[in-house]
Design a protein around this motif. Sequence first.
Motif, PDB file in Angstrom:
ATOM      1  N   GLY A 158     -24.895  -1.700  -4.115  1.00  0.00           N
ATOM      2  CA  GLY A 158     -23.981  -2.226  -3.088  1.00  0.00           C
ATOM      3  C   GLY A 158     -23.044  -1.149  -2.587  1.00  0.00           C
ATOM      4  N   THR A 159     -21.889  -1.596  -2.084  1.00  0.00           N
ATOM      5  CA  THR A 159     -20.904  -0.671  -1.527  1.00  0.00           C
ATOM      6  C   THR A 159     -20.593   0.466  -2.496  1.00  0.00           C
ATOM      7  OG1 THR A 159     -19.920  -2.648  -0.609  1.00  0.00           O
ATOM      8  CG2 THR A 159     -18.616  -0.651  -0.444  1.00  0.00           C
ATOM      9  N   MET A 160     -20.306   0.128  -3.741  1.00  0.00           N
ATOM     10  CA  MET A 160     -19.886   1.149  -4.699  1.00  0.00           C
ATOM     11  C   MET A 160     -21.078   1.890  -5.302  1.00  0.00           C
ATOM     12  SD  MET A 160     -16.707   1.131  -4.458  1.00  0.00           S
ATOM     13  CE  MET A 160     -16.134   2.190  -5.769  1.00  0.00           C
ATOM     14  N   SER A 170     -13.120  -3.381 -11.381  1.00  0.00           N
ATOM     15  CA  SER A 170     -11.737  -3.125 -10.957  1.00  0.00           C
ATOM     16  C   SER A 170     -10.763  -4.046 -11.660  1.00  0.00           C
ATOM     17  CB  SER A 170     -11.547  -3.374  -9.460  1.00  0.00           C
ATOM     18  OG  SER A 170     -12.682  -3.128  -8.731  1.00  0.00           O
ATOM     19  N   LYS A 202     -21.583  -9.270 -15.574  1.00  0.00           N
ATOM     20  CA  LYS A 202     -21.345  -7.983 -16.238  1.00  0.00           C
ATOM     21  C   LYS A 202     -21.870  -8.023 -17.680  1.00  0.00           C
ATOM     22  CE  LYS A 202     -18.417  -5.967 -13.125  1.00  0.00           C
ATOM     23  NZ  LYS A 202     -18.874  -4.932 -12.197  1.00  0.00           N
ATOM     24  N   GLU A 209     -31.623  -2.131  -9.113  1.00  0.00           N
ATOM     25  CA  GLU A 209     -31.146  -3.346  -8.432  1.00  0.00           C
ATOM     26  C   GLU A 209     -31.933  -4.557  -8.913  1.00  0.00           C
ATOM     27  OE1 GLU A 209     -29.476  -5.213  -6.397  1.00  0.00           O
ATOM     28  OE2 GLU A 209     -27.960  -3.816  -5.654  1.00  0.00           O
ATOM     29  N   ASN A 227     -17.858   0.024 -13.554  1.00  0.00           N
ATOM     30  CA  ASN A 227     -16.974   0.338 -12.424  1.00  0.00           C
ATOM     31  C   ASN A 227     -16.059  -0.853 -12.101  1.00  0.00           C
ATOM     32  OD1 ASN A 227     -16.092   1.923 -10.148  1.00  0.00           O
ATOM     33  ND2 ASN A 227     -17.336   0.620  -8.841  1.00  0.00           N
ATOM     34  N   GLU A 274     -18.550  -8.426  -9.284  1.00  0.00           N
ATOM     35  CA  GLU A 274     -17.358  -8.479 -10.128  1.00  0.00           C
ATOM     36  C   GLU A 274     -17.225  -9.862 -10.776  1.00  0.00           C
ATOM     37  OE1 GLU A 274     -15.696  -6.095 -11.133  1.00  0.00           O
ATOM     38  OE2 GLU A 274     -13.552  -6.421 -11.211  1.00  0.00           O
ATOM     39  N   PHE A 331     -14.268   4.005  -9.902  1.00  0.00           N
ATOM     40  CA  PHE A 331     -14.302   4.812  -8.681  1.00  0.00           C
ATOM     41  C   PHE A 331     -13.575   4.053  -7.578  1.00  0.00           C
ATOM     42  CE2 PHE A 331     -17.849   6.418 -11.115  1.00  0.00           C
ATOM     43  CZ  PHE A 331     -17.969   7.749 -10.759  1.00  0.00           C
ATOM     44  N   SER A 353     -13.129   3.270  -3.304  1.00  0.00           N
ATOM     45  CA  SER A 353     -13.981   3.129  -2.132  1.00  0.00           C
ATOM     46  C   SER A 353     -13.423   3.938  -0.958  1.00  0.00           C
ATOM     47  CB  SER A 353     -14.057   1.643  -1.769  1.00  0.00           C
ATOM     48  OG  SER A 353     -14.873   1.471  -0.647  1.00  0.00           O
TER      49      SER A 353
HETATM   50  P1  NAD Z   1     -21.406  -5.244  -3.804  1.00  0.00           P
HETATM   51  O1  NAD Z   1     -21.484  -6.703  -3.725  1.00  0.00           O
HETATM   52  O2  NAD Z   1     -21.384  -4.441  -2.554  1.00  0.00           O
HETATM   53  O3  NAD Z   1     -22.630  -4.692  -4.659  1.00  0.00           O
HETATM   54  C1  NAD Z   1     -23.047  -5.249  -5.872  1.00  0.00           C
HETATM   55  C2  NAD Z   1     -24.543  -4.998  -5.991  1.00  0.00           C
HETATM   56  O4  NAD Z   1     -24.960  -5.329  -7.292  1.00  0.00           O
HETATM   57  C3  NAD Z   1     -25.385  -5.842  -5.045  1.00  0.00           C
HETATM   58  O5  NAD Z   1     -26.220  -4.979  -4.292  1.00  0.00           O
HETATM   59  C4  NAD Z   1     -26.192  -6.727  -5.967  1.00  0.00           C
HETATM   60  O6  NAD Z   1     -27.508  -6.972  -5.474  1.00  0.00           O
HETATM   61  C5  NAD Z   1     -26.225  -5.927  -7.236  1.00  0.00           C
HETATM   62  N1  NAD Z   1     -26.418  -6.730  -8.413  1.00  0.00           N
HETATM   63  C6  NAD Z   1     -25.866  -7.921  -8.708  1.00  0.00           C
HETATM   64  N2  NAD Z   1     -26.276  -8.349  -9.917  1.00  0.00           N
HETATM   65  C7  NAD Z   1     -27.078  -7.385 -10.403  1.00  0.00           C
HETATM   66  C8  NAD Z   1     -27.821  -7.247 -11.603  1.00  0.00           C
HETATM   67  N3  NAD Z   1     -27.807  -8.196 -12.542  1.00  0.00           N
HETATM   68  N4  NAD Z   1     -28.558  -6.124 -11.771  1.00  0.00           N
HETATM   69  C9  NAD Z   1     -28.581  -5.173 -10.832  1.00  0.00           C
HETATM   70  N5  NAD Z   1     -27.915  -5.266  -9.667  1.00  0.00           N
HETATM   71  C10 NAD Z   1     -27.170  -6.357  -9.456  1.00  0.00           C
HETATM   72  O7  NAD Z   1     -20.141  -4.914  -4.700  1.00  0.00           O
HETATM   73  P2  NAD Z   1     -19.267  -3.581  -4.772  1.00  0.00           P
HETATM   74  O8  NAD Z   1     -18.159  -3.679  -3.805  1.00  0.00           O
HETATM   75  O9  NAD Z   1     -20.172  -2.426  -4.731  1.00  0.00           O
HETATM   76  O10 NAD Z   1     -18.625  -3.707  -6.207  1.00  0.00           O
HETATM   77  C11 NAD Z   1     -19.341  -3.390  -7.372  1.00  0.00           C
HETATM   78  C12 NAD Z   1     -18.379  -3.191  -8.514  1.00  0.00           C
HETATM   79  O11 NAD Z   1     -17.478  -2.155  -8.162  1.00  0.00           O
HETATM   80  C13 NAD Z   1     -17.511  -4.395  -8.822  1.00  0.00           C
HETATM   81  O12 NAD Z   1     -17.297  -4.429 -10.208  1.00  0.00           O
HETATM   82  C14 NAD Z   1     -16.217  -4.079  -8.095  1.00  0.00           C
HETATM   83  O13 NAD Z   1     -15.106  -4.721  -8.664  1.00  0.00           O
HETATM   84  C15 NAD Z   1     -16.140  -2.612  -8.287  1.00  0.00           C
HETATM   85  N6  NAD Z   1     -15.311  -1.897  -7.312  1.00  0.00           N
HETATM   86  C16 NAD Z   1     -15.361  -2.197  -5.992  1.00  0.00           C
HETATM   87  C17 NAD Z   1     -14.584  -1.497  -5.095  1.00  0.00           C
HETATM   88  C18 NAD Z   1     -14.643  -1.785  -3.624  1.00  0.00           C
HETATM   89  O14 NAD Z   1     -13.728  -1.368  -2.898  1.00  0.00           O
HETATM   90  N7  NAD Z   1     -15.673  -2.418  -3.129  1.00  0.00           N
HETATM   91  C19 NAD Z   1     -13.728  -0.485  -5.558  1.00  0.00           C
HETATM   92  C20 NAD Z   1     -13.724  -0.189  -6.919  1.00  0.00           C
HETATM   93  C21 NAD Z   1     -14.510  -0.890  -7.785  1.00  0.00           C
END
Ligand code: NAD
Length: 693
Positions: A308-310, A415, A393, A329, A413, A388, A437, A439
Amino acid sequence: MTAITRSVDIESRGRIAVLTVDNPPVNALSQHVRQGLRDGVRRAAADRDAAAIVIVCAGRTFIAGADITEFGKPMAEPGLHEVLDLIEGAPKPVVAAIHGTALGGGLEVALACHYRVGVKTARFGLPEVKLGLLPGAGGTQRLPRVVGVEKALQMIVGGDPIGASEALGHGLIDEIVEGDLAAGAATFAEKIVAERRPLKKIRDLDDKLAAVRGKPEVFASFRKSVARQTRGFRAPERCIQCVEAAVSLPFGQGLARERELFLEVLASPESKAQRYFFFAEREAAKIPDVPAETPAKEIRKAAVIGAGTMGGGIAMNFASAGIPVTVVEVAREALDRGLAVVRRNYEATASKGRLAPQDVETRLGLIRGTTDFGALADADLVVEAVFEEMPVKKQVFAKIDSIAKAGAVLATNTSTLDVDEIAAATARPESVIGMHFFSPANVMRLVEVVRGAKTAKAAIATAMSASRRLAKVPVLVGVCDGFVGNRMLYQRGREAEKLVLEGALPHQVDQVLYDFGFPMGPFAMGDLAGLDVGWRIRKGRGTKSAVADRLCEMGRFGQKTGAGYYKYGAARAATPDPEVERIILEVSSQLGIRRRAISDEEILARLLYPMVNEGAKILDEKIAIRASDIDVIWVYGYGWPTYRGGPMFWADQIGLAAIRDRLLEWQRREGEVWRPAALLERLAAEGKGFTQA
Ligand code: NAD
């Protein structure tokens, strides 16, 4: 070989007198180096058998700058100016022989020499601006005379060094030496003597200055080009003024102007904060109970769970550092989408000319996507970045635990979730750690490394060194809600919301923080991140935010929907929206709040004092090791302006007693949230600060 001082020797190579500086680790310009250069040049000048002089350094580098241990003390004789005058005025050619990095005062020494040669790998720079200073030993006057005004502005205001071939192209060095440097420099000096070349004194050169004389537009356009990066800093503008002086004044007067501006920046609060921060960043690498020699695992292969995003951004960090990384994934579509974003990001960087097209492919070639968890078996470091949600998790960590090899470091990762609870889902909690990390993860340099109750020292050492390998700045923190950065951010957000209900408007609040030096205020930041993110979290926690919830119910999620706290036009330019003002007034009145005019001063204090107070609690609870670590987190993770040092340093400049008194006043009026932290109370009573505690 004869010793001149404890760090400078002289010897003859035929007709060439060679002065060697040996002041490990970086040949800084300590008093004995300055004296050695002065006395050595005097001696060689008086020696009838010496036809020319070479200045070279032992060890890994040419003189790499001032001696930072002499900072803040009056300079012991001889001063650098005196030494440089003597070198430039020597009656026989002086050649600087450069390897490693000629930085700051080191480059200024080289510029006072008549000729300069260097090895292929040598680098040249004037990085003073990064400490809020400017080159104060003639650098701003000599460099533009050699490389021209535009290149000099770039080097002095940007502070980044250039390589040897670029230096040769700009006339900064006369020759690149292959093989042994001292021997090559002596041969070069022999040639100068044989050809009876003149003593080239940079102070006397004028053609490159003449080229821009009477063309103020050169400076105007440079100022414009750096306006955004240098906003709020004092030194960059003073550096530009020095170069202007080089163009418009005779050398001696230019030097006097440089001196005057140097003393101004040296005494400035901006430089004080930047020098503090320089040390803060280095200090953050030290962990009292995890000594530097703790063995860290080398990361040969990494895995990231979630694209995903992170996850995508984190995978890019590994690839950019040359580390093969497998992205795992659950769903093929999510994987393809994530990897496509990674490719687009790299291509965007390449299209701006910041990455070679072949590097795009090399990096993409290091990233392998799969839906097979088995692929993480050979990873030395696994970083989880899935949804999250605690149950997800836990399930993911149990799976990682069943597959990852022994000794692998397993990072989350998260938050907001409890790292210890996540670790408990594995049979090896000692290997589990947080790597938080920020974003966009491929851009932001901060990593909060979160130490769980059972995390092993080796895992901490590995997460810290791996982060550094990814060109990040890791700061070790403990487990608590929001860790350090977001926990303090929450305090600021809470007050921002209250302020708009009491009488301020989002753009007023944002403007105050922008003027303070943040890239944007809380409402603009909310719109950028997406208001729906917080809305979802609030729904999960059963909490409310009167205005933000209303905006979300209207589908105003921020920039991505074209409207949030602001309206967004075609170029994503934010404009205040009367509709939002109407909603705010309505909510205020529903809550029975009588709106009042709120001063900018009150806004700033209300936003930042609770952060400082929370920082004090974080220190009390030992969630952060030291106050300066909190400052590093805020500068690298949240855009706190470096020239204000960070929230804890900033608080010290205001004075903790003044902050405590203000908090007490608000506590009397509004209650417990404002109660000063025990540490703040104690330090204020003792007349101390956080950063000198
Ligand atoms: P996101 O929704 O963009 O991405 C999450 C990804 O995880 C999705 O692509 C999903 O398909 C995949 N996924 C879900 N369950 C899974 C599994 N069982 N096995 C493998 N892949 C799986 O979320 P994000 O924004 O990237 O956040 C991810 C983590 O990073 C969270 O814990 C979030 O709190 C943390 N985080 C986010 C940010 C932010 O600004 N977005 C900043 C710091 C930390």
